[in-house]
Scaffold this active site. Structure first.
Site, PDB file in Angstrom:
ATOM      1  N   LYS A  35      43.600  41.739  18.983  1.00 41.75           N
ATOM      2  CA  LYS A  35      43.394  43.049  19.627  1.00 41.75           C
ATOM      3  C   LYS A  35      44.733  43.586  20.135  1.00 41.75           C
ATOM      4  CE  LYS A  35      42.193  40.836  24.011  1.00 41.75           C
ATOM      5  NZ  LYS A  35      41.062  40.367  24.832  1.00 41.75           N
ATOM      6  N   TYR A 265      70.199  54.027  39.510  1.00 42.02           N
ATOM      7  CA  TYR A 265      69.385  54.959  40.299  1.00 42.02           C
ATOM      8  C   TYR A 265      68.938  54.323  41.601  1.00 42.02           C
ATOM      9  CZ  TYR A 265      68.939  58.046  36.248  1.00 42.02           C
ATOM     10  OH  TYR A 265      69.194  58.894  35.213  1.00 42.02           O
TER      11      TYR A 265
HETATM   12  C1  LIG Z   1      41.101  38.941  24.742  1.00 45.52           C
HETATM   13  C2  LIG Z   1      39.973  38.053  24.619  1.00 45.52           C
HETATM   14  C3  LIG Z   1      40.162  36.694  24.356  1.00 45.52           C
HETATM   15  C4  LIG Z   1      41.526  36.050  24.299  1.00 45.52           C
HETATM   16  O1  LIG Z   1      41.979  35.805  25.607  1.00 45.52           O
HETATM   17  P1  LIG Z   1      43.361  35.041  25.866  1.00 45.52           P
HETATM   18  O2  LIG Z   1      43.412  34.879  27.331  1.00 45.52           O
HETATM   19  O3  LIG Z   1      44.441  35.957  25.372  1.00 45.52           O
HETATM   20  O4  LIG Z   1      43.305  33.789  25.104  1.00 45.52           O
HETATM   21  C5  LIG Z   1      39.044  35.911  24.151  1.00 45.52           C
HETATM   22  N1  LIG Z   1      37.801  36.434  24.227  1.00 45.52           N
HETATM   23  C6  LIG Z   1      37.586  37.735  24.509  1.00 45.52           C
HETATM   24  C7  LIG Z   1      36.193  38.256  24.588  1.00 45.52           C
HETATM   25  C8  LIG Z   1      38.649  38.586  24.719  1.00 45.52           C
HETATM   26  O5  LIG Z   1      38.433  39.876  24.986  1.00 45.52           O
END
Ligand SMILES: *Cc1c(COP(=O)(O)O)cnc(C)c1O
Length: 382
Positions: A35, A265
């Protein structure tokens, strides 16, 4: 000449980290979570390193199409399921498996016309109170799904909110197991933290919570990219993970400060003694957060030093004095590693940078900006 900044995706590190997750959960199949454009790495760029996974899991239908366009014929799972009825047509067409977490998604499935029944992952809200059916409504949802001709296999799913922290998973796991005990179907409960800390291979040193969980499918995201899911309790090296992304830039100017002079800055950094600083071609428009304060670790010529002053849009400034004092030297054109691996092999974990900025590695890697050129490197030593 383009600005001297670039990111590198390390295919070998992705392969290595994936193998590490298999080792942690030897009896499970592994979803590589891709994702958010593979946590900022780029789905297409990460694919070669992750093609050994058993499936790809993500949220966005457009990203699912990209995984199919890469020629991937294996499982693809939509972690949030569909958002509207016509998304189901794409699920049928691309053979996407999808999460079902609410009644509205079952309603949509019930009206969907398809010759190909779908594989679905029924999600329980076992206590995190994000997506999923409550334990009380879970079995009714299962029964409803099971009666639909549009549905083929039903798998069981939940997600833990504290797998990386002191609370652990026991409280949620107990709920999930009680409700699903006599339901058929594969189970998937483990993100990176759960896979590393609570799988059968985990030791007491991994977590004080004695829970152990068997998942038919594990769902590691962050660990695959080489960042520790429970930093600072364990760092990436403790878990045997290697950084899959390097962000590097060069020094494009230097300044010699006298005691009392300020940098950047807001004059937020004031030198207390004479020192040389380097100006680096990396700023918040490249994804290096303005939240990174003075003292954020950085490598120059592979040697650890710190940022000084505020991060601006296109530049940030680093303390070169430690390199000058030790005779390593640094100046115009020197390599600066914001995170990842330096040419001399030194590693700066993204977790160290994130900690200084009060955030987590996830956020930094996902924020890598479009304007940074990215290349894929297949053969570096781990
Ligand atoms: C993003 C996600 C994961 C992975 O989580 P990590 O902490 O990056 O391993 C697993 N399951 C679901 C449902 C997620 O949304």
């Amino acid at each position: 000449m383009p600005r001297p900044i670039s990111a590198t995706i390390h295919t070998d590190a992705l392969r290595h980290n994936l193998a590490r997750m298999r080792q942690a959960a030897p009896d499970a199949r592994v979803w590589a979570i891709v994702k958010a454009n593979a946590y900022g790495h780029g789905i297409e760029r990460a694919f070669e390193g992750l093609r050994g996974a058993d499936g790809f899991a993500l949220l966005d239908l457009e990203e699912a199409q990209r995984v199919r366009a890469l020629g991937w014929r294996g499982p693809v799972l939509l972690l949030e399921g569909v958002f509207e009825l016509r998304d189901l047509e794409l699920c049928s067409r691309l053979d996407l498996w999808h999460t079902v977490h609410c009644e509205e998604q079952i309603d949509m499935l019930a009206t969907h016309k398809t010759n190909l029944p779908h594989r679905v992952f029924l999600k329980m809200n076992s206590g995190m109170n994000r997506l999923g059916f409550t334990p009380e409504r879970y079995r009714a949802a299962w029964t409803r799904l099971n009666a639909l001709p549009q549905v083929d296999e039903i798998s069981l799913m939940t997600h833990f909110g504290d797998a990386d922290g002191a609370l652990g998973i026991a409280h949620q796991l107990a709920v999930f197991e009680r409700v699903t005990r006599d339901l058929p179907g594969e189970r998937t409960v483990s993100n990176s933290a759960t896979t590393l800390r609570f799988s059968a291979t985990a030791t007491e040193a991994d977590s004080a919570d004695p829970s152990r969980v068997e998942s038919d499918w594990v769902r590691p995201g962050i660990a695959v990219y080489g960042s520790s899911p429970d930093f600072p309790q364990h760092n990436a090296a403790d878990w045997g993970l290697a950084p899959a992304m390097t962000l590097s830039a060069k020094i494009i100017g230097t300044q010699d400060l006298v005691a009392g002079s300020s940098v950047g800055y807001g004059s937020s950094f004031v030198a207390d003694k004479p020192m040389r600083i380097g100006v680096v071609a990396c700023g918040y428009a490249d994804g290096y957060g303005r939240v990174c304060p003075t003292g954020t670790p950085v490598l120059v010529n592979g040697v650890r030093t710190r940022t000084v002053g505020r991060v601006s849009m296109d530049m940030l400034t680093v303390d070169l004095q430690p390199l000058l004092d030790t005779g390593v030297g640094a100046g115009f054109g020197s390599e600066v590693t914001l995170w990842g691996r330096a040419s001399n092999g030194a590693v700066l974990s993204i977790d160290d940078v994130a900690q200084a900025a009060g955030t987590i590695g996830y956020e930094l890697m996902c924020a890598l900006a479009q304007r940074v050129p990215v290349s894929v490197l297949d053969a570096d030593a781990i």
